[in-house]
Design a protein around this motif. Structure first.
Motif, PDB file in Angstrom:
ATOM      1  N   TRP A  98       0.816  -1.203   0.000  1.00  0.00           N
ATOM      2  CA  TRP A  98       0.000   0.000   0.000  1.00  0.00           C
ATOM      3  C   TRP A  98       0.858   1.265   0.000  1.00  0.00           C
ATOM      4  O   TRP A  98       0.447   2.292  -0.578  1.00  0.00           O
ATOM      5  CB  TRP A  98      -0.948  -0.007   1.193  1.00  0.00           C
ATOM      6  N   GLU A  99       2.049   1.224   0.595  1.00  0.00           N
ATOM      7  CA  GLU A  99       2.921   2.407   0.582  1.00  0.00           C
ATOM      8  C   GLU A  99       3.358   2.751  -0.846  1.00  0.00           C
ATOM      9  O   GLU A  99       3.502   3.927  -1.183  1.00  0.00           O
ATOM     10  CB  GLU A  99       4.163   2.176   1.446  1.00  0.00           C
ATOM     11  N   GLN A 100       3.556   1.726  -1.668  1.00  0.00           N
ATOM     12  CA  GLN A 100       3.929   1.963  -3.065  1.00  0.00           C
ATOM     13  C   GLN A 100       2.796   2.648  -3.814  1.00  0.00           C
ATOM     14  O   GLN A 100       3.027   3.555  -4.619  1.00  0.00           O
ATOM     15  CB  GLN A 100       4.278   0.633  -3.744  1.00  0.00           C
ATOM     16  N   VAL A 101       1.559   2.227  -3.533  1.00  0.00           N
ATOM     17  CA  VAL A 101       0.390   2.877  -4.139  1.00  0.00           C
ATOM     18  C   VAL A 101       0.313   4.335  -3.702  1.00  0.00           C
ATOM     19  O   VAL A 101       0.106   5.242  -4.514  1.00  0.00           O
ATOM     20  CB  VAL A 101      -0.895   2.122  -3.754  1.00  0.00           C
ATOM     21  N   ALA A 140      -6.772   3.763  10.712  1.00  0.00           N
ATOM     22  CA  ALA A 140      -6.504   2.958   9.521  1.00  0.00           C
ATOM     23  C   ALA A 140      -5.158   2.266   9.589  1.00  0.00           C
ATOM     24  O   ALA A 140      -4.976   1.175   9.020  1.00  0.00           O
ATOM     25  CB  ALA A 140      -6.575   3.840   8.281  1.00  0.00           C
ATOM     26  N   ALA A 141      -4.185   2.887  10.279  1.00  0.00           N
ATOM     27  CA  ALA A 141      -2.828   2.330  10.322  1.00  0.00           C
ATOM     28  C   ALA A 141      -2.796   0.947  10.950  1.00  0.00           C
ATOM     29  O   ALA A 141      -1.915   0.137  10.644  1.00  0.00           O
ATOM     30  CB  ALA A 141      -1.899   3.273  11.083  1.00  0.00           C
ATOM     31  N   GLY A 147       4.373  -2.665   4.529  1.00  0.00           N
ATOM     32  CA  GLY A 147       4.589  -3.665   3.499  1.00  0.00           C
ATOM     33  C   GLY A 147       3.385  -4.504   3.143  1.00  0.00           C
ATOM     34  O   GLY A 147       3.480  -5.393   2.288  1.00  0.00           O
ATOM     35  N   GLN A 148       2.240  -4.235   3.774  1.00  0.00           N
ATOM     36  CA  GLN A 148       1.053  -5.048   3.515  1.00  0.00           C
ATOM     37  C   GLN A 148       0.496  -4.769   2.118  1.00  0.00           C
ATOM     38  O   GLN A 148       0.417  -3.613   1.693  1.00  0.00           O
ATOM     39  CB  GLN A 148      -0.020  -4.770   4.565  1.00  0.00           C
ATOM     40  N   PRO A 149       0.081  -5.805   1.365  1.00  0.00           N
ATOM     41  CA  PRO A 149      -0.545  -5.571   0.061  1.00  0.00           C
ATOM     42  C   PRO A 149      -1.786  -4.698   0.190  1.00  0.00           C
ATOM     43  O   PRO A 149      -2.507  -4.767   1.194  1.00  0.00           O
ATOM     44  CB  PRO A 149      -0.900  -6.983  -0.421  1.00  0.00           C
ATOM     45  N   LEU A 150      -2.032  -3.892  -0.822  1.00  0.00           N
ATOM     46  CA  LEU A 150      -3.167  -2.966  -0.790  1.00  0.00           C
ATOM     47  C   LEU A 150      -4.472  -3.698  -0.531  1.00  0.00           C
ATOM     48  O   LEU A 150      -5.274  -3.264   0.306  1.00  0.00           O
ATOM     49  CB  LEU A 150      -3.241  -2.196  -2.113  1.00  0.00           C
ATOM     50  N   LEU A 151      -4.726  -4.792  -1.233  1.00  0.00           N
ATOM     51  CA  LEU A 151      -5.987  -5.512  -1.091  1.00  0.00           C
ATOM     52  C   LEU A 151      -6.182  -6.006   0.338  1.00  0.00           C
ATOM     53  O   LEU A 151      -7.289  -5.906   0.886  1.00  0.00           O
ATOM     54  CB  LEU A 151      -6.038  -6.683  -2.068  1.00  0.00           C
ATOM     55  N   ALA A 152      -5.126  -6.511   0.952  1.00  0.00           N
ATOM     56  CA  ALA A 152      -5.234  -7.005   2.327  1.00  0.00           C
ATOM     57  C   ALA A 152      -5.566  -5.866   3.287  1.00  0.00           C
ATOM     58  O   ALA A 152      -6.350  -6.043   4.232  1.00  0.00           O
ATOM     59  CB  ALA A 152      -3.936  -7.693   2.738  1.00  0.00           C
ATOM     60  N   LEU A 203      -4.586   8.250   4.792  1.00  0.00           N
ATOM     61  CA  LEU A 203      -3.359   7.486   4.546  1.00  0.00           C
ATOM     62  C   LEU A 203      -2.670   7.890   3.247  1.00  0.00           C
ATOM     63  O   LEU A 203      -1.562   7.431   2.967  1.00  0.00           O
ATOM     64  CB  LEU A 203      -3.676   5.984   4.477  1.00  0.00           C
ATOM     65  N   GLY A 204      -3.345   8.717   2.439  1.00  0.00           N
ATOM     66  CA  GLY A 204      -2.781   9.103   1.150  1.00  0.00           C
ATOM     67  C   GLY A 204      -3.218   8.237  -0.004  1.00  0.00           C
ATOM     68  O   GLY A 204      -2.626   8.299  -1.094  1.00  0.00           O
ATOM     69  N   LEU A 205      -4.265   7.429   0.193  1.00  0.00           N
ATOM     70  CA  LEU A 205      -4.791   6.579  -0.863  1.00  0.00           C
ATOM     71  C   LEU A 205      -5.977   7.257  -1.538  1.00  0.00           C
ATOM     72  O   LEU A 205      -6.746   7.975  -0.895  1.00  0.00           O
ATOM     73  CB  LEU A 205      -5.223   5.227  -0.292  1.00  0.00           C
TER      74      LEU A 205
END
Length: 310
Positions: A98-101, A140-141, A147-152, A203-205
């Motif tokens: 999710w951080e990469q997104v 939300a954190a 490192g958790q995948p966005l979908l998870a 979260l910036g999403l």
């Protein structure tokens, strides 16, 4: 592949204590055409008969009807009738951390954004019903671990809201602040969607508000009640393109704790409820007003194959 066909009847009526002399209204009651959804038939009946009826798209690409009523009237009725076909959706097998997104959509001077990413940035910021606050980031954190995948992360947040919040149609109104919803942990689907959007955007999403219908089943042995259903709301979260593909959106329903599929019919989307309000406008006169809404979603039938005949 199976098609699931539904008949949707959405009736809205206003009664005014005094005559309305002039009314300008916007209707958003036409289901969108999507890869998994097709609106095969659609009609809208408005009483009194309007003037200057126009069919157009709003700034989010939602079908919209704009009209005027220039004669005195004490009632306004709008009835939208649609046949909609759905196919099953599938969730992505893998999503990036999710951080990469978040970092992909983060503003940096001079950086070029792909078209899908640029559109998604419209849903990064506060709107009238969605707030960006530290308390929402902290909430939300706990669901979006490093490192958790966005979908998870989306599933964890959706499930937490579903588990910790209580559906209560008497707890809020359309103007209840999302901070109050968080403090009391009570509300309706609109409130749950606004709160989840606030968490995601904090979260910036990039996340948008989705308006539509939820197909419900009556109790065993009981007939389906006309007008017993209602409009529904959920959220969609953006995931940028991977390996040269296209960016995509992941829908999530925090009211029911599920990823939308064949039980969710999409009308449209925007930053929050105000962008996709089914009927909204301005008027001169009218005095006090009373609104009634009745929605009936009826499954037609299901069979294998892509050919359906009505």
């Amino acid at each position: 592949m199976s098609l699931y066909a539904y008949h949707v009847l959405h009736e809205t009526s206003y009664a005014y204590s005094r005559p309305v002399h002039l009314s300008h209204q916007m209707l958003r009651l036409t289901p969108r055409s999507l890869p998994w959804q097709s609106c095969t038939s659609h009609s809208i009946r408005i009483t009194p008969e309007p003037q200057n009826l126009r069919m157009l798209l709003d700034s989010f690409g939602n079908p919209m009807q704009a009209f005027s009523l220039e004669q005195d009237h004490t009632e306004l009725r709008a009835c939208a009738e649609s046949w909609v076909e759905l196919t099953q959706r599938s969730l992505p097998a893998m999503t990036p951390p999710w951080e990469q997104v978040r970092d992909t959509l983060d503003y940096r001077a001079g950086r070029f954004l792909l078209p899908d990413d640029l559109v998604a940035t419209h849903y990064l910021f506060e709107s009238q019903h969605v707030r960006i606050k530290r308390e929402f980031t902290r909430y939300a954190a706990e669901c979006f671990m490093p490192g958790q995948p966005l979908l998870a992360g989306i599933e964890a947040l959706m499930t937490r809201i579903f588990s910790e919040f209580t559906f209560d149609p008497l707890a809020t109104t359309v103007s209840t602040p999302v901070t109050t919803v968080y403090a009391e942990k009570r509300g309706v689907c609109q409130d749950f969607a606004h709160f989840m959007l606030s968490c995601l955007r904090s979260l910036g999403l990039a996340a948008r508000y989705v308006s539509g219908y939820l197909v419900t089943d009556p109790p065993p042995g009981q007939p389906r009640l006309v007008g017993a259903d209602a409009s529904h709301a959920w959220v969609a979260v953006y995931c940028p393109a991977q390996d040269g593909g296209s960016g995509f959106w992941i829908d999530a329903d925090p009211t029911n704790g599920i990823f939308p599929d064949i039980s969710h019919i999409t009308l449209g989307w925007g930053r929050d409820f105000l962008d996709v309000s089914p009927l909204r406008g301005v008027l001169i006169g009218g005095g006090e007003q009373t609104m009634k809404v009745a929605v009936t979603v009826t499954p037609a039938y299901e069979r294998p194959g892509l050919q359906l005949v009505f």
